[in-house]
Design a protein around this motif. Structure first.
Motif, PDB file in Angstrom:
ATOM      1  N   LEU A  71      29.220  11.222  16.736  1.00  0.00           N
ATOM      2  CA  LEU A  71      29.243  11.072  15.273  1.00  0.00           C
ATOM      3  C   LEU A  71      30.526  11.609  14.664  1.00  0.00           C
ATOM      4  O   LEU A  71      31.143  10.956  13.819  1.00  0.00           O
ATOM      5  CB  LEU A  71      28.041  11.786  14.649  1.00  0.00           C
ATOM      6  N   ALA A  72      30.931  12.809  15.058  1.00  0.00           N
ATOM      7  CA  ALA A  72      32.130  13.411  14.468  1.00  0.00           C
ATOM      8  C   ALA A  72      33.382  12.612  14.828  1.00  0.00           C
ATOM      9  O   ALA A  72      34.290  12.490  14.007  1.00  0.00           O
ATOM     10  CB  ALA A  72      32.275  14.860  14.916  1.00  0.00           C
ATOM     11  N   SER A  73      33.426  12.067  16.043  1.00  0.00           N
ATOM     12  CA  SER A  73      34.596  11.272  16.411  1.00  0.00           C
ATOM     13  C   SER A  73      34.673   9.985  15.601  1.00  0.00           C
ATOM     14  O   SER A  73      35.749   9.464  15.353  1.00  0.00           O
ATOM     15  CB  SER A  73      34.596  10.965  17.907  1.00  0.00           C
ATOM     16  N   ALA A  74      33.510   9.491  15.153  1.00  0.00           N
ATOM     17  CA  ALA A  74      33.481   8.244  14.386  1.00  0.00           C
ATOM     18  C   ALA A  74      33.459   8.470  12.876  1.00  0.00           C
ATOM     19  O   ALA A  74      34.051   7.696  12.126  1.00  0.00           O
ATOM     20  CB  ALA A  74      32.259   7.423  14.784  1.00  0.00           C
ATOM     21  N   LEU A  75      32.788   9.544  12.411  1.00  0.00           N
ATOM     22  CA  LEU A  75      32.555   9.714  10.981  1.00  0.00           C
ATOM     23  C   LEU A  75      33.215  10.948  10.371  1.00  0.00           C
ATOM     24  O   LEU A  75      33.089  11.186   9.174  1.00  0.00           O
ATOM     25  CB  LEU A  75      31.048   9.743  10.703  1.00  0.00           C
ATOM     26  N   GLY A  76      33.860  11.768  11.176  1.00  0.00           N
ATOM     27  CA  GLY A  76      34.631  12.874  10.628  1.00  0.00           C
ATOM     28  C   GLY A  76      33.874  14.171  10.395  1.00  0.00           C
ATOM     29  O   GLY A  76      32.783  14.394  10.911  1.00  0.00           O
ATOM     30  N   VAL A  77      34.483  14.995   9.565  1.00  0.00           N
ATOM     31  CA  VAL A  77      34.064  16.386   9.383  1.00  0.00           C
ATOM     32  C   VAL A  77      32.722  16.543   8.669  1.00  0.00           C
ATOM     33  O   VAL A  77      32.080  17.591   8.760  1.00  0.00           O
ATOM     34  CB  VAL A  77      35.175  17.183   8.656  1.00  0.00           C
ATOM     35  N   GLY A  78      32.246  15.512   7.999  1.00  0.00           N
ATOM     36  CA  GLY A  78      30.946  15.587   7.338  1.00  0.00           C
ATOM     37  C   GLY A  78      29.821  15.915   8.304  1.00  0.00           C
ATOM     38  O   GLY A  78      28.847  16.573   7.946  1.00  0.00           O
ATOM     39  N   VAL A  79      29.970  15.487   9.560  1.00  0.00           N
ATOM     40  CA  VAL A  79      28.962  15.761  10.587  1.00  0.00           C
ATOM     41  C   VAL A  79      28.834  17.268  10.788  1.00  0.00           C
ATOM     42  O   VAL A  79      27.732  17.797  10.930  1.00  0.00           O
ATOM     43  CB  VAL A  79      29.316  15.042  11.908  1.00  0.00           C
ATOM     44  N   LEU A  80      29.948  17.961  10.797  1.00  0.00           N
ATOM     45  CA  LEU A  80      29.953  19.418  10.966  1.00  0.00           C
ATOM     46  C   LEU A  80      29.160  20.098   9.849  1.00  0.00           C
ATOM     47  O   LEU A  80      28.404  21.032  10.090  1.00  0.00           O
ATOM     48  CB  LEU A  80      31.390  19.933  11.008  1.00  0.00           C
ATOM     49  N   PHE A  81      29.304  19.598   8.633  1.00  0.00           N
ATOM     50  CA  PHE A  81      28.628  20.209   7.495  1.00  0.00           C
ATOM     51  C   PHE A  81      27.134  19.901   7.450  1.00  0.00           C
ATOM     52  O   PHE A  81      26.410  20.452   6.630  1.00  0.00           O
ATOM     53  CB  PHE A  81      29.304  19.791   6.183  1.00  0.00           C
ATOM     54  N   SER A  82      26.651  19.037   8.340  1.00  0.00           N
ATOM     55  CA  SER A  82      25.219  18.727   8.371  1.00  0.00           C
ATOM     56  C   SER A  82      24.384  19.923   8.814  1.00  0.00           C
ATOM     57  O   SER A  82      23.164  19.899   8.692  1.00  0.00           O
ATOM     58  CB  SER A  82      24.942  17.528   9.288  1.00  0.00           C
ATOM     59  N   ILE A  83      25.040  20.981   9.305  1.00  0.00           N
ATOM     60  CA  ILE A  83      24.275  22.170   9.697  1.00  0.00           C
ATOM     61  C   ILE A  83      23.661  22.877   8.496  1.00  0.00           C
ATOM     62  O   ILE A  83      22.678  23.588   8.634  1.00  0.00           O
ATOM     63  CB  ILE A  83      25.113  23.157  10.546  1.00  0.00           C
ATOM     64  N   VAL A  84      24.238  22.667   7.308  1.00  0.00           N
ATOM     65  CA  VAL A  84      23.691  23.321   6.111  1.00  0.00           C
ATOM     66  C   VAL A  84      22.302  22.768   5.785  1.00  0.00           C
ATOM     67  O   VAL A  84      21.336  23.541   5.712  1.00  0.00           O
ATOM     68  CB  VAL A  84      24.661  23.199   4.912  1.00  0.00           C
ATOM     69  N   PRO A  85      22.151  21.434   5.618  1.00  0.00           N
ATOM     70  CA  PRO A  85      20.780  20.952   5.386  1.00  0.00           C
ATOM     71  C   PRO A  85      19.888  21.145   6.601  1.00  0.00           C
ATOM     72  O   PRO A  85      18.675  21.294   6.462  1.00  0.00           O
ATOM     73  CB  PRO A  85      20.965  19.467   5.045  1.00  0.00           C
ATOM     74  N   MET A  86      20.470  21.185   7.817  1.00  0.00           N
ATOM     75  CA  MET A  86      19.659  21.430   8.999  1.00  0.00           C
ATOM     76  C   MET A  86      19.014  22.815   8.914  1.00  0.00           C
ATOM     77  O   MET A  86      17.828  22.967   9.205  1.00  0.00           O
ATOM     78  CB  MET A  86      20.507  21.340  10.275  1.00  0.00           C
ATOM     79  N   LEU A  87      19.781  23.809   8.508  1.00  0.00           N
ATOM     80  CA  LEU A  87      19.228  25.167   8.383  1.00  0.00           C
ATOM     81  C   LEU A  87      18.108  25.188   7.343  1.00  0.00           C
ATOM     82  O   LEU A  87      17.051  25.765   7.565  1.00  0.00           O
ATOM     83  CB  LEU A  87      20.311  26.170   8.012  1.00  0.00           C
TER      84      LEU A  87
END
Length: 172
Positions: A151-167
């Motif tokens: 996902l990050a290789s295709a869609l960028g840094v937004g994937v990294l920030f998905s940890i906030v709603p995950m928490l």
């Protein structure tokens, strides 16, 4: 007074997504569109096989509950505008961070939907919260770590920030 129980499984899952996202962002330029497509197909097939394997272990008497849960979950998510709300919040976060990544919201929302809307998330979080059993969340962390690379290789840094709603969603 009840002792606070930390969502260790969720924190490990978040760490796997961070690691996978950083790897994916680092490899973004090395992966061709075809390679990214292969990554998505391989992960999708693996998750499908795992889902079938888990479904075969479900007693027949629970299949109706499983199907109704899927239907109700989909309808409720649509009725409350879960996707639209996630996109709105993603746009607000991207604007606040001024990252200038046009794929930020797409990466965040896509990752959130993949990582947080599924039976492994719900059942795993319930098992950890009630029984202290983190086994499903450990499996989920391994899968999410691999998916986050693609996902990050295709869609960028937004994937990294998905940890906030995950928490918030899984850890809550």
């Amino acid at each position: 007074m009840r002792k606070v129980q930390w969502p260790i499984g969720t924190l490990i899952n978040m760490a796997a997504v961070v690691a996978g996202s950083l790897i994916g962002l680092g490899l973004e330029q090395l992966f061709s569109a075809e390679m990214k497509n292969i990554l998505f197909q391989a992960v999708g097939l693996g998750v499908l096989i795992m889902g079938i394997s888990m479904a075969l272990k479900i007693p027949d008497s629970y299949m109706v509950v499983l199907i109704m849960s899927l239907i109700l979950g989909g309808l409720i998510g649509q009725a409350v505008g879960l996707s639209a709300t996630a996109e709105f919040l993603g746009n607000r976060l991207e604007a606040a961070l001024t990252l200038g990544d046009p794929r930020f919201t797409e990466g965040l929302v896509t990752a959130f939907m993949i990582f947080c809307v599924g039976s492994l998330t719900v059942v795993g979080a319930i098992q950890e919260g009630i029984e202290g059993n983190r086994q499903l969340l450990m499996v989920k962390a391994a899968i999410d770590g691999m998916v986050s690379i693609a996902l990050a290789s295709a869609l960028g840094v937004g994937v990294l920030f998905s940890i906030v709603p995950m928490l918030l969603f899984q850890g809550g």
